[in-house]
Scaffold this active site. Structure first.
Site, short mmCIF file in Angstrom:
data_model
loop_
_atom_site.label_atom_id
_atom_site.label_comp_id
_atom_site.label_asym_id
_atom_site.label_seq_id
_atom_site.Cartn_x
_atom_site.Cartn_y
_atom_site.Cartn_z
N HIS A 156 0.96 -1.16 0.04
CA HIS A 156 0.04 0.04 -0.03
C HIS A 156 0.91 1.41 0.13
O HIS A 156 0.49 2.24 0.52
CB HIS A 156 -1.03 0.07 1.14
CG HIS A 156 -1.82 -1.28 1.50
ND1 HIS A 156 -2.46 -1.68 0.37
CD2 HIS A 156 -1.77 -2.23 2.40
CE1 HIS A 156 -3.13 -2.86 1.01
NE2 HIS A 156 -2.63 -3.29 1.97
N CYS A 157 1.93 1.30 -0.63
CA CYS A 157 2.89 2.20 -0.71
C CYS A 157 3.20 2.79 0.57
O CYS A 157 3.62 4.06 0.76
CB CYS A 157 2.13 3.59 -1.38
SG CYS A 157 1.89 3.09 -3.23
#
Length: 81
Positions: A19-20
């Site tokens: 999710h970055c």
């Protein structure tokens, strides 16, 4: 199996991965996480189903906690952040 696979088998869609936010994962000591997203098309029944299946999944993984490998470690298992 993992948290997201267990939820998927129950028809609950969650996103699993980085999710970055790899720096956050590193800071809290986890390699990945799962997330659920809601939108206007979700209703109360969808949310209730998610909560029910999440609780069941957390209970399942919680039952696996403990020192199963005999090395004396007792790391806390957090399947969903």
């Amino acid at each position: 199996a993992s948290c997201f696979r267990c939820l998927d088998m129950e028809g609950v869609a969650v996103r699993a991965g980085h999710h970055c936010c790899q720096p956050l994962h590193k800071a809290v000591g986890h390699s990945h996480s799962a997330r659920a997203s809601l939108y206007i098309y979700n209703n109360k029944e969808d949310i209730d189903k998610f909560i029910e299946h999440l609780q069941d999944t957390l209970s399942f993984f919680g039952s696996l906690e403990g020192d199963n490998d005999g090395d004396g470690s007792d790391e806390e298992f957090v399947p969903f952040i």
